[in-house]
Design an enzyme around this catalytic site. Structure first.
Site, short mmCIF file in Angstrom:
data_model
loop_
_atom_site.label_atom_id
_atom_site.label_comp_id
_atom_site.label_asym_id
_atom_site.label_seq_id
_atom_site.Cartn_x
_atom_site.Cartn_y
_atom_site.Cartn_z
N VAL A 84 10.41 8.05 -6.40
CA VAL A 84 11.31 6.96 -6.02
C VAL A 84 11.75 6.28 -7.31
O VAL A 84 10.91 5.80 -8.08
CB VAL A 84 10.61 5.96 -5.08
CG1 VAL A 84 11.55 4.81 -4.74
CG2 VAL A 84 10.14 6.66 -3.81
N ARG A 117 0.83 -1.20 0.00
CA ARG A 117 0.00 0.00 0.00
C ARG A 117 0.87 1.26 0.00
O ARG A 117 1.89 1.32 0.69
CB ARG A 117 -0.93 0.01 1.20
CG ARG A 117 -1.90 -1.15 1.16
CD ARG A 117 -3.05 -1.02 2.15
NE ARG A 117 -3.76 -2.28 2.23
CZ ARG A 117 -4.66 -2.71 1.37
NH1 ARG A 117 -4.97 -1.97 0.32
NH2 ARG A 117 -5.25 -3.87 1.52
N ASP A 118 0.45 2.24 -0.79
CA ASP A 118 1.14 3.52 -0.85
C ASP A 118 0.92 4.27 0.46
O ASP A 118 -0.21 4.30 0.97
CB ASP A 118 0.61 4.33 -2.04
CG ASP A 118 1.50 5.51 -2.38
OD1 ASP A 118 1.72 6.37 -1.50
OD2 ASP A 118 1.95 5.59 -3.53
N HIS A 162 7.90 1.19 -10.42
CA HIS A 162 6.70 0.85 -9.66
C HIS A 162 5.45 1.19 -10.44
O HIS A 162 5.36 2.21 -11.10
CB HIS A 162 6.69 1.52 -8.28
CG HIS A 162 6.85 3.00 -8.26
ND1 HIS A 162 8.04 3.64 -8.53
CD2 HIS A 162 5.96 3.98 -7.99
CE1 HIS A 162 7.89 4.95 -8.42
NE2 HIS A 162 6.62 5.19 -8.10
N ASN A 212 4.82 6.37 -13.55
CA ASN A 212 5.47 7.67 -13.73
C ASN A 212 6.92 7.33 -14.06
O ASN A 212 7.60 6.68 -13.27
CB ASN A 212 5.41 8.51 -12.45
CG ASN A 212 3.99 8.88 -12.08
OD1 ASN A 212 3.17 9.15 -12.94
ND2 ASN A 212 3.69 8.89 -10.80
N HIS A 261 1.49 1.82 -10.20
CA HIS A 261 0.42 2.22 -9.29
C HIS A 261 -0.87 1.48 -9.68
O HIS A 261 -1.26 1.51 -10.85
CB HIS A 261 0.15 3.72 -9.39
CG HIS A 261 1.30 4.58 -9.00
ND1 HIS A 261 1.38 5.20 -7.77
CD2 HIS A 261 2.42 4.94 -9.68
CE1 HIS A 261 2.49 5.91 -7.72
NE2 HIS A 261 3.14 5.76 -8.86
#
Length: 114
Positions: A96, A31-32, A100, A87, A102
């Protein structure tokens, strides 16, 4: 950024706590900490690469595994629809520099997130 300095590598290694929701041989999903939707999970490859373009070029199988893990997360969270977002690069909002994906979903959820 080296893997030794990477926050996501530290989460994958278990050196930094993360709310892990799914793992596979090649990925970890957690989880973000700054969610932009009711459900906001990050899916990362276990191996360090800087961004999605680098992962796709260097290891297409790992890239495909990111999407398979995202699907598993969405299913386990009971989502009937979701968004997937990368991104890639600082000018696109990447903060970061470890690849990754999302996974964004849930209601209410608008666009753009945040």
């Amino acid at each position: 950024m080296s893997a030794a300095d990477c926050l996501f590598c530290k989460i994958v290694a278990g050196d930094v706590p993360g709310d892990v929701v799914h793992t596979s041989d090649r990925t970890v999903a957690f989880r973000d900490v700054n969610p932009q939707a009711p459900l906001h999970v990050l899916v990362v490859p276990r191996e360090h690469t800087a961004n999605a373009a680098e992962t796709a070029a260097e290891d297409p199988e790992a890239f495909a595994e990111l999407f398979a893990t995202a699907r598993a997360v969405a299913e386990s969270e009971g989502l009937d629809g979701y968004r997937l977002l990368f991104n890639t690069g600082a000018s696109a909002g990447q903060v970061v520099f470890h690849t990754h994906l999302h996974v964004l979903g849930g209601r209410p959820f608008g666009w753009p997130p945040g």
